[in-house]
Write a protein that holds these residues in place. Structure first.
Motif, short mmCIF file in Angstrom:
data_model
loop_
_atom_site.label_atom_id
_atom_site.label_comp_id
_atom_site.label_asym_id
_atom_site.label_seq_id
_atom_site.Cartn_x
_atom_site.Cartn_y
_atom_site.Cartn_z
N UNK A 96 52.61 -76.62 53.87
CA UNK A 96 51.61 -75.81 54.54
C UNK A 96 51.88 -74.32 54.51
N UNK A 97 52.92 -73.90 53.78
CA UNK A 97 53.24 -72.48 53.67
C UNK A 97 52.55 -71.88 52.45
N UNK A 98 52.42 -70.57 52.47
CA UNK A 98 51.79 -69.89 51.35
C UNK A 98 52.62 -70.03 50.08
N UNK A 99 51.93 -70.14 48.96
CA UNK A 99 52.61 -70.25 47.68
C UNK A 99 53.13 -68.87 47.29
N UNK A 100 54.44 -68.74 47.19
CA UNK A 100 55.03 -67.43 46.89
C UNK A 100 55.19 -67.18 45.40
N UNK A 101 55.12 -68.24 44.61
CA UNK A 101 55.26 -68.07 43.16
C UNK A 101 54.51 -69.16 42.43
N UNK A 102 53.59 -68.75 41.57
CA UNK A 102 52.84 -69.72 40.76
C UNK A 102 53.60 -69.94 39.46
N UNK A 103 53.97 -71.17 39.23
CA UNK A 103 54.73 -71.53 38.02
C UNK A 103 53.80 -72.09 36.96
N UNK A 104 54.15 -71.94 35.68
CA UNK A 104 53.32 -72.48 34.60
C UNK A 104 53.02 -73.97 34.76
N UNK A 105 53.98 -74.73 35.27
CA UNK A 105 53.75 -76.16 35.43
C UNK A 105 52.62 -76.46 36.42
N UNK A 106 52.40 -75.53 37.36
CA UNK A 106 51.32 -75.73 38.33
C UNK A 106 49.96 -75.77 37.65
N UNK A 107 49.83 -75.10 36.53
CA UNK A 107 48.54 -74.98 35.85
C UNK A 107 48.08 -76.30 35.24
N UNK A 108 48.98 -77.28 35.18
CA UNK A 108 48.61 -78.59 34.65
C UNK A 108 48.77 -79.67 35.70
N UNK A 109 48.92 -79.25 36.95
CA UNK A 109 49.04 -80.20 38.06
C UNK A 109 47.65 -80.47 38.63
N UNK A 110 47.19 -81.72 38.60
CA UNK A 110 45.82 -82.03 39.03
C UNK A 110 45.47 -81.52 40.42
N UNK A 111 46.37 -81.72 41.39
CA UNK A 111 46.08 -81.29 42.76
C UNK A 111 45.93 -79.78 42.85
N UNK A 112 46.79 -79.06 42.13
CA UNK A 112 46.75 -77.60 42.13
C UNK A 112 45.45 -77.11 41.50
N UNK A 113 45.12 -77.65 40.34
CA UNK A 113 43.91 -77.22 39.63
C UNK A 113 42.66 -77.46 40.47
N UNK A 114 42.55 -78.66 41.03
CA UNK A 114 41.37 -78.99 41.84
C UNK A 114 41.27 -78.08 43.06
N UNK A 115 42.41 -77.81 43.70
CA UNK A 115 42.40 -76.94 44.88
C UNK A 115 41.96 -75.53 44.53
N UNK A 116 42.36 -75.02 43.37
CA UNK A 116 41.93 -73.69 42.96
C UNK A 116 40.43 -73.66 42.71
#
Length: 223
Positions: free
Chosen positions: A71-91
């Motif tokens: 529940x904390x703010x994301x302090x660093x976006x990593x390249x792997x996040x760009x292919x994570x389904x939950x991350x992509x959908x949330x964006x």
């Protein structure tokens, strides 16, 4: 002079000039137009990695990255996040919540075509339905703005598959995020995102505009 205002007319001119010189790399599959790289070197490793770095910097600087599981703010976006389904959908959801809500699929109606392929073999869980919502957002906005079927579910599937294969091919991940970036400046909430981009460092603004303009040319050539 505002960078984004200076580029507006050039984006418009790109659409007009591209019609006269259609891309030789655009093809039609099952009635849906699919584009391959329309720029020389667009798929080079150096450019793909540069695009990844630009997208990560954009998401982080504009606070578009979803909160962490804690529940904390994301302090660093990593390249792997760009292919994570939950991350992509949330964006995608955060970029235009109203559009995301409007694309909520009806579980009593079976999908068809590309959407059915996205759902085939998957469990009827919330994550699956949210992925379909995200695909619906991209599909609808690009159809409305460019009259092009970008096969959004296919873009998502390929990027997610790369995410389980050490981001290979990286092209699939970058292709998705080029479209998401264009979605940000095309959706109903575009003014909010453009204003946020205007507050970014000039070099990051230039990198973002380069990605947007390259995709604009590709879409204009097949629209």
């Amino acid at each position: 002079t505002n960078f984004w205002r200076d580029q507006a007319s050039e984006l418009h001119n790109c659409a007009g000039s591209a019609e006269a010189k259609p891309s030789k790399r655009s093809v039609s599959i099952g009635g849906a137009v699919v584009c391959n790289s329309a720029e020389e070197g667009e798929g080079s490793d150096e450019l793909l990695e540069s695009n990844v770095a630009t997208v990560c910097a954009w998401l982080q600087a504009t606070n578009l990255a979803p909160p962490t599981e804690a529940g904390t703010s994301c302090t660093r976006v990593r390249p792997t996040s760009l292919a994570d389904p939950s991350f992509v959908v949330a964006v995608v959801e955060g970029l235009c919540p109203c559009t995301f809500a409007a694309e909520a699929p009806d579980p009593t109606v079976a999908g068809s075509g590309d959407e059915a392929a996205d759902h085939e073999g998957a469990e009827d869980d919330d994550d699956c339905w949210r992925r379909r919502q995200a695909a619906g957002c991209l599909r609808t906005v690009f159809q409305d703005s460019h009259s092009v079927d970008i096969r959004a579910s296919r873009l998502l599937r390929r990027a997610f598959r790369a995410g389980s294969n050490d981001l290979e091919p990286l092209q699939d991940v970058v292709d998705l995020w080029r479209h998401i970036l264009m979605y940000a400046v095309t959706c109903d909430d575009k003014q909010r995102h453009i204003l946020a981009m205007q507050g970014l460092p000039q070099d990051l603004q230039a990198d973002l505009m380069s990605i947007i303009m390259a995709l604009e040319r590709r879409l204009a050539s097949i629209g």
